[in-house]
Design an enzyme around this catalytic site. Structure first.
Site, PDB file in Angstrom:
ATOM      1  N   ALA A  86     -20.932  36.726 -58.039  1.00  0.00           N
ATOM      2  CA  ALA A  86     -20.030  36.274 -59.081  1.00  0.00           C
ATOM      3  C   ALA A  86     -20.712  37.288 -60.476  1.00  0.00           C
ATOM      4  O   ALA A  86     -19.981  37.677 -60.785  1.00  0.00           O
ATOM      5  CB  ALA A  86     -20.410  35.245 -59.039  1.00  0.00           C
ATOM      6  N   GLY A  91     -26.923  35.122 -40.161  1.00  0.00           N
ATOM      7  CA  GLY A  91     -28.294  34.744 -41.160  1.00  0.00           C
ATOM      8  C   GLY A  91     -28.643  35.561 -42.207  1.00  0.00           C
ATOM      9  O   GLY A  91     -29.299  36.008 -42.785  1.00  0.00           O
ATOM     10  N   GLY A  92     -27.224  35.847 -42.427  1.00  0.00           N
ATOM     11  CA  GLY A  92     -27.157  36.553 -43.942  1.00  0.00           C
ATOM     12  C   GLY A  92     -27.461  35.281 -45.103  1.00  0.00           C
ATOM     13  O   GLY A  92     -27.309  33.650 -44.847  1.00  0.00           O
ATOM     14  N   GLY A 135     -19.790  37.681 -43.512  1.00  0.00           N
ATOM     15  CA  GLY A 135     -19.645  38.483 -44.012  1.00  0.00           C
ATOM     16  C   GLY A 135     -18.285  38.232 -44.660  1.00  0.00           C
ATOM     17  O   GLY A 135     -17.752  37.492 -44.222  1.00  0.00           O
ATOM     18  N   ARG A 136     -18.838  39.400 -46.136  1.00  0.00           N
ATOM     19  CA  ARG A 136     -16.548  39.077 -46.288  1.00  0.00           C
ATOM     20  C   ARG A 136     -15.887  40.192 -46.565  1.00  0.00           C
ATOM     21  O   ARG A 136     -16.832  41.435 -47.062  1.00  0.00           O
ATOM     22  CB  ARG A 136     -16.517  37.929 -48.269  1.00  0.00           C
ATOM     23  N   ILE A 142     -24.980  33.703 -47.066  1.00  0.00           N
ATOM     24  CA  ILE A 142     -24.537  32.431 -46.329  1.00  0.00           C
ATOM     25  C   ILE A 142     -24.101  31.341 -45.552  1.00  0.00           C
ATOM     26  O   ILE A 142     -24.818  30.521 -45.308  1.00  0.00           O
ATOM     27  CB  ILE A 142     -22.403  32.517 -46.294  1.00  0.00           C
ATOM     28  N   GLU A 150      -2.815  34.337 -61.377  1.00  0.00           N
ATOM     29  CA  GLU A 150      -3.583  33.705 -60.497  1.00  0.00           C
ATOM     30  C   GLU A 150      -2.992  32.907 -59.574  1.00  0.00           C
ATOM     31  O   GLU A 150      -1.713  32.395 -60.238  1.00  0.00           O
ATOM     32  CB  GLU A 150      -4.993  32.813 -61.274  1.00  0.00           C
ATOM     33  N   HIS A 183     -47.787  25.879 -69.782  1.00  0.00           N
ATOM     34  CA  HIS A 183     -48.606  24.828 -69.232  1.00  0.00           C
ATOM     35  C   HIS A 183     -47.629  24.074 -69.209  1.00  0.00           C
ATOM     36  O   HIS A 183     -48.278  23.511 -70.092  1.00  0.00           O
ATOM     37  CB  HIS A 183     -50.176  25.501 -69.425  1.00  0.00           C
ATOM     38  N   GLY A 229     -11.113  30.674 -61.441  1.00  0.00           N
ATOM     39  CA  GLY A 229     -12.125  30.444 -61.455  1.00  0.00           C
ATOM     40  C   GLY A 229     -12.200  31.263 -60.099  1.00  0.00           C
ATOM     41  O   GLY A 229     -13.377  31.148 -59.441  1.00  0.00           O
TER      42      GLY A 229
HETATM   43  P1  NAD Z   1     -23.928  39.030 -45.128  1.00  0.00           P
HETATM   44  O1  NAD Z   1     -23.628  40.465 -44.866  1.00  0.00           O
HETATM   45  O2  NAD Z   1     -25.087  38.356 -46.460  1.00  0.00           O
HETATM   46  O3  NAD Z   1     -24.788  37.939 -44.271  1.00  0.00           O
HETATM   47  C1  NAD Z   1     -23.629  38.032 -42.989  1.00  0.00           C
HETATM   48  C2  NAD Z   1     -24.802  38.561 -41.450  1.00  0.00           C
HETATM   49  O4  NAD Z   1     -23.724  38.541 -40.235  1.00  0.00           O
HETATM   50  C3  NAD Z   1     -25.587  39.450 -40.826  1.00  0.00           C
HETATM   51  O5  NAD Z   1     -26.779  39.539 -41.871  1.00  0.00           O
HETATM   52  C4  NAD Z   1     -24.840  40.266 -40.061  1.00  0.00           C
HETATM   53  O6  NAD Z   1     -26.150  41.100 -40.028  1.00  0.00           O
HETATM   54  C5  NAD Z   1     -24.541  39.304 -39.561  1.00  0.00           C
HETATM   55  N1  NAD Z   1     -23.615  39.406 -37.825  1.00  0.00           N
HETATM   56  C6  NAD Z   1     -22.093  39.863 -38.688  1.00  0.00           C
HETATM   57  N2  NAD Z   1     -21.201  40.341 -36.944  1.00  0.00           N
HETATM   58  C7  NAD Z   1     -22.573  39.200 -36.589  1.00  0.00           C
HETATM   59  C8  NAD Z   1     -22.487  39.140 -35.004  1.00  0.00           C
HETATM   60  N3  NAD Z   1     -21.414  39.545 -34.324  1.00  0.00           N
HETATM   61  N4  NAD Z   1     -23.219  37.976 -34.281  1.00  0.00           N
HETATM   62  C9  NAD Z   1     -24.413  37.639 -35.181  1.00  0.00           C
HETATM   63  N5  NAD Z   1     -24.285  37.860 -36.193  1.00  0.00           N
HETATM   64  C10 NAD Z   1     -23.929  38.686 -37.063  1.00  0.00           C
HETATM   65  O7  NAD Z   1     -22.713  38.017 -45.817  1.00  0.00           O
HETATM   66  P2  NAD Z   1     -22.542  36.429 -45.970  1.00  0.00           P
HETATM   67  O8  NAD Z   1     -23.588  35.819 -45.809  1.00  0.00           O
HETATM   68  O9  NAD Z   1     -21.185  35.933 -45.229  1.00  0.00           O
HETATM   69  O10 NAD Z   1     -21.753  36.195 -47.852  1.00  0.00           O
HETATM   70  C11 NAD Z   1     -21.511  37.445 -47.792  1.00  0.00           C
HETATM   71  C12 NAD Z   1     -20.797  37.737 -49.496  1.00  0.00           C
HETATM   72  O11 NAD Z   1     -21.422  36.576 -50.055  1.00  0.00           O
HETATM   73  C13 NAD Z   1     -22.041  38.430 -49.243  1.00  0.00           C
HETATM   74  O12 NAD Z   1     -22.247  39.984 -50.456  1.00  0.00           O
HETATM   75  C14 NAD Z   1     -23.525  36.968 -50.622  1.00  0.00           C
HETATM   76  O13 NAD Z   1     -24.089  38.609 -51.235  1.00  0.00           O
HETATM   77  C15 NAD Z   1     -21.858  36.605 -50.940  1.00  0.00           C
HETATM   78  N6  NAD Z   1     -23.032  35.373 -51.621  1.00  0.00           N
HETATM   79  C16 NAD Z   1     -23.826  35.493 -52.114  1.00  0.00           C
HETATM   80  C17 NAD Z   1     -24.047  34.018 -52.665  1.00  0.00           C
HETATM   81  C18 NAD Z   1     -25.463  33.889 -53.507  1.00  0.00           C
HETATM   82  O14 NAD Z   1     -25.294  34.556 -54.146  1.00  0.00           O
HETATM   83  N7  NAD Z   1     -25.922  32.890 -53.075  1.00  0.00           N
HETATM   84  C19 NAD Z   1     -24.571  33.044 -51.582  1.00  0.00           C
HETATM   85  C20 NAD Z   1     -23.452  33.670 -50.702  1.00  0.00           C
HETATM   86  C21 NAD Z   1     -22.625  34.151 -50.473  1.00  0.00           C
END
Ligand code: NAD
Length: 477
Positions: free
Chosen positions: A320, A181-182, A270-271, A184, A33, A450, A38
């Site tokens: 994770a 609006g994903g 995204g990632r 994160i 690492e 309950h 982690g």
């Molecule tokens: P995501 O893919 O969930 O969402 C990214 C969003 O950005 C998408 O809806 C996409 O349409 C939008 N987007 C991309 N380009 C754009 C643009 N030019 N203009 C406007 N919108 C745009 O990715 P994330 O939210 O970054 O999360 C990354 C990864 O980390 C995901 O795989 C997620 O599942 C994981 N994660 C999980 C958790 C959890 O389990 N609670 C928390 C955080 C992250």
């Protein structure tokens, strides 16, 4: 004689879990690492995010809800610096725990950056630039992912942050524009809106949390709007500029150019898999786009025998718990093969829950009704509105629901979607059901205590095959 039975590169939730499991199964194991054990989850992802969500949620609850139940707290305030400190302490404590587990299980820790060489040798370059080569029977690649950015002008401006950058902020931002609006995006929107920042979300797709149940997306949009979050969907970001009032994000929505301005911009788009510098000369690992190609039926083995890959660097769900499950699956098979067996690990990689830590929480597993329709599967759907649940009423929860999707002919549970308090804990009941192919009737054999949120599960299950007890019969409504 090789130095190790297994060398794992990357100590995130995929790699460190696999290393501990391998050691428990009797393999001489090392883990490489270059930052902190982690990985993203403990240091720059799940854990710090959930610590901040907890702090912000507590602040909101005390400031907004105390009065409703007759609890008065004067001068409720927060110290952002202290929240950051608490978030860091939480991560550090868990990191120390993982370090102790690795050591206690006899896993050798090698600090530095690992690179795979031919013949399953691994070269590790330490912080001083010294290189050491170790040999192994098996190598497991688990180097995870890094935030991706979008190719638009202005993305490199100071103040445009990825999730990594957000965790480094030491002062409370006044306003934020979140691109994406994903998961994160909506989790950070929850934190900063709860703490009183002005938040705007700009999402390219028609709805936030596009991969979740449609009703969940719609409800969350309403709840965030109520918390004063501006949400623009179907809005594609085109550029970012420094303006007098901060950073202005220009986006195209319904063929019009619009803009939103904030002190900071968070790019949550995204990632991407992190494989930079991972392959030494002469190593030809097959790729599937930016991901490492693996064969799940061969326990995530790559095209190179004895070299495996798991977690965010392989195609599929980037979570994770998925990485940890793949790690366990992989080393269980690996250990069995060493003994000449071809064991089928018990872990079921098909039932993977997805959780979002908004308020209320969101969780789902398996199929939605829309997925079933798309696949031509005939299903029954049951639903319970949580405003009729006693515990939800006591704790003043936002409107929410539990939905169950079951196979029409056999009543086998195929999916569940939840949007309510403790959804992220309660979803496991449905994960167990789906992983073990249980039916609605089998789950209904259990008596749930309950008053709990879990009672909502009983009601939703009842509704799937008839009518839930705590509802007025449909014919009499
Ligand atoms: P995501 O893919 O969930 O969402 C990214 C969003 O950005 C998408 O809806 C996409 O349409 C939008 N987007 C991309 N380009 C754009 C643009 N030019 N203009 C406007 N919108 C745009 O990715 P994330 O939210 O970054 O999360 C990354 C990864 O980390 C995901 O795989 C997620 O599942 C994981 N994660 C999980 C958790 C959890 O389990 N609670 C928390 C955080 C992250």
């Amino acid at each position: 004689m090789k130095d190790f039975d297994l060398i794992v590169i990357g100590a995130g939730p995929g790699g460190y879990v696999a290393a501990i499991k391998a050691a428990k199964l009797g393999m001489k194991t090392a883990i490489v690492e270059n930052i902190k054990v982690g990985g993203t989850c403990l240091n720059r992802g799940c854990i710090p995010a959930k610590a901040m969500i907890h702090a912000a949620g507590l602040y909101k609850e005390i400031s907004h809800e105390g009065e409703i139940i007759g609890v008065y707290a004067d001068n409720v305030r927060f110290d952002y610096g202290k929240i950051v400190e608490y978030k860091q302490d939480t991560s550090d404590e868990l990191v120390k725990g993982v370090e102790a587990l690795l050591e206690g299980n006899g896993v050798t820790r090698i600090d530095g950056t690992g690179k795979i060489l031919p013949d399953k040798n691994v070269c590790v370059k330490d912080a001083e630039g010294n290189e050491t080569v170790y040999s192994a029977e098996n190598v497991l690649l688990a180097t995870g992912s890094v935030p991706s950015t979008i190719p638009v002008p202005g993305i490199d401006l100071p103040g445009v942050l990825t999730s990594d950058g957000v965790f480094q902020l030491t002062e409370m931002p006044e306003s934020l524009v979140i691109i994406g609006g994903g998961v994160i995006g909506v989790e950070f929107a929850t934190v900063f809106a709860d703490l009183g920042a002005k938040v705007t979300i700009v999402e390219a797709l028609p709805r936030i949390l596009q991969n979740m149940d449609k009703e969940i997306s719609q409800n969350l949009k309403m709840i965030l709007k109520k918390a004063d979050v501006d949400i623009h969907t179907g809005a594609m970001v085109k550029r970012i500029e420094e303006t007098e009032d901060g950073l202005t994000v220009f986006y195209e929505e319904k063929d019009k150019e619009l803009s939103a301005t904030g002190q900071y911009v968070i790019c949550a788009a995204g990632r991407k898999p992190y494989t930079e510098g991972l392959f030494g000369e002469g190593v030809d690992i097959a790729m599937d786009g930016p991901h490492i190609d693996t064969d799940e039926t061969k326990a995530f083995e790559t095209n190179v025998k004895g070299v495996y890959a798991i977690g965010d660097i392989v195609p599929g769900i980037k979570l994770a718990h998925m990485a940890s499950a793949q790690g366990i699956y992989c080393v269980e098979k690996m250990a069995a093969r060493r003994n000449g067996d071809d064991c089928q690990p018990d872990i079921n990689l098909k039932a993977i829950p997805a959780c979002v830590y908004t308020d209320p929480e969101i969780a789902q597993v398996g199929m939605t009704e829309a997925d079933a329709k798309e696949q031509g599967i005939d299903v029954k759907v049951g639903k319970f509105i949580m405003s009729a649940n006693g515990k939800s009423l006591i704790t003043h929860e936002e409107r929410g629901f539990i939905k169950v999707v079951a196979k029409a002919d056999t009543d086998e549970i195929l999916g569940a979607q939840m949007m309510c308090a403790r959804a992220t804990d309660m979803i496991s009941e449905f994960v167990t059901a789906i992983a073990n192919e249980k039916t609605v009737q089998q789950l209904l054999k259990a008596v749930r205590p309950h008053p709990t949120y879990n009672e909502g599960i009983t009601e939703a299950l009842e509704d799937t095959i008839g009518e839930s007890l705590h509802t007025i019969p449909r014919r009499r409504r």
